[in-house]
Design an enzyme around this catalytic site. Sequence first.
Site, PDB file in Angstrom:
ATOM      1  N   LYS A   1     -30.093 -25.210 -27.690  1.00  0.00           N
ATOM      2  CA  LYS A   1     -29.602 -24.651 -29.029  1.00  0.00           C
ATOM      3  C   LYS A   1     -28.145 -23.807 -28.891  1.00  0.00           C
ATOM      4  O   LYS A   1     -27.888 -23.351 -27.811  1.00  0.00           O
ATOM      5  CB  LYS A   1     -30.553 -23.451 -29.516  1.00  0.00           C
ATOM      6  CG  LYS A   1     -30.148 -22.728 -30.802  1.00  0.00           C
ATOM      7  CD  LYS A   1     -31.293 -21.639 -31.009  1.00  0.00           C
ATOM      8  CE  LYS A   1     -30.823 -20.993 -32.441  1.00  0.00           C
ATOM      9  NZ  LYS A   1     -31.907 -19.980 -32.982  1.00  0.00           N
TER      10      LYS A   1
ATOM     11  N   GLU B   1     -30.945  -7.528 -39.437  1.00  0.00           N
ATOM     12  CA  GLU B   1     -31.308  -7.596 -37.985  1.00  0.00           C
ATOM     13  C   GLU B   1     -31.318  -6.252 -37.143  1.00  0.00           C
ATOM     14  O   GLU B   1     -30.194  -5.884 -37.151  1.00  0.00           O
ATOM     15  CB  GLU B   1     -30.406  -8.725 -37.241  1.00  0.00           C
ATOM     16  CG  GLU B   1     -30.645 -10.175 -37.980  1.00  0.00           C
ATOM     17  CD  GLU B   1     -29.902 -11.315 -37.086  1.00  0.00           C
ATOM     18  OE1 GLU B   1     -30.382 -11.529 -35.860  1.00  0.00           O
ATOM     19  OE2 GLU B   1     -29.148 -11.936 -37.560  1.00  0.00           O
TER      20      GLU B   1
END
Length: 227
Positions: free
Chosen positions: A25, A77
């Site tokens: 990723k 977040e």
Amino acid sequence: GEHTKWIDLVQRAVRSMKEQGLMSKVVLARALEMPSSGQRRLSLGGTMKELRDRFNDCHVFLVKPPGRPAFLGATPERLVSLSGSRLTTTALAGTRPRGATPAEDAKLAKDLLSASKDREEHLLVVQEIESVLNPLSSRVAIPSTPVVRQLRNVQHLETPISADLHPDFAGDLLEILGRLHPTPALGGSPRELALDWIQGNEGWDRGWYAAPLGWVDQDGDGEFIVG
């Protein structure tokens, strides 16, 4: 144009992952310049109020050093919170838009929970956080399945994570922060390979973007979010 450059960057990242097989990723970002309309200058106070009103379930932040540009935004977040030996963090990865109707909204949430790509992407973040916390902790608590966190404009897969730290790491928030950040949700996996690829290919300095922002007290406790 800029859109063509962005598509090219994404395609190069995909080719690199497929051909070299070293990264699973890599998280790319781009910068857009948007001039304020007319003769009006952007008001920091007004923009902060607008962010608080629109995203009241997020952390709203503003960093403005003297003589330098402001960095502001709203983020869902929370990177890490520490109180004594009790640590909490959140894995947030996998995204869908909000629906125009309740039925469409529910369908998008269901699709998100059942999508193998998003679940794998989310699991990568959970496993990375777990691997960081396990050596530091006597207990790490992670729910077996994520939930859907719905915001004003998008919905994410979310897994809340908590840990009881060993005495050696209790109150050492900055040390833990350095080990956790950036998670695969921000940089990629493996971390160092993804960050090297980003630095060599993305073509712009991220500056404070995705940086840890927060506070720490004299006991080493505190909280940091993702900017």
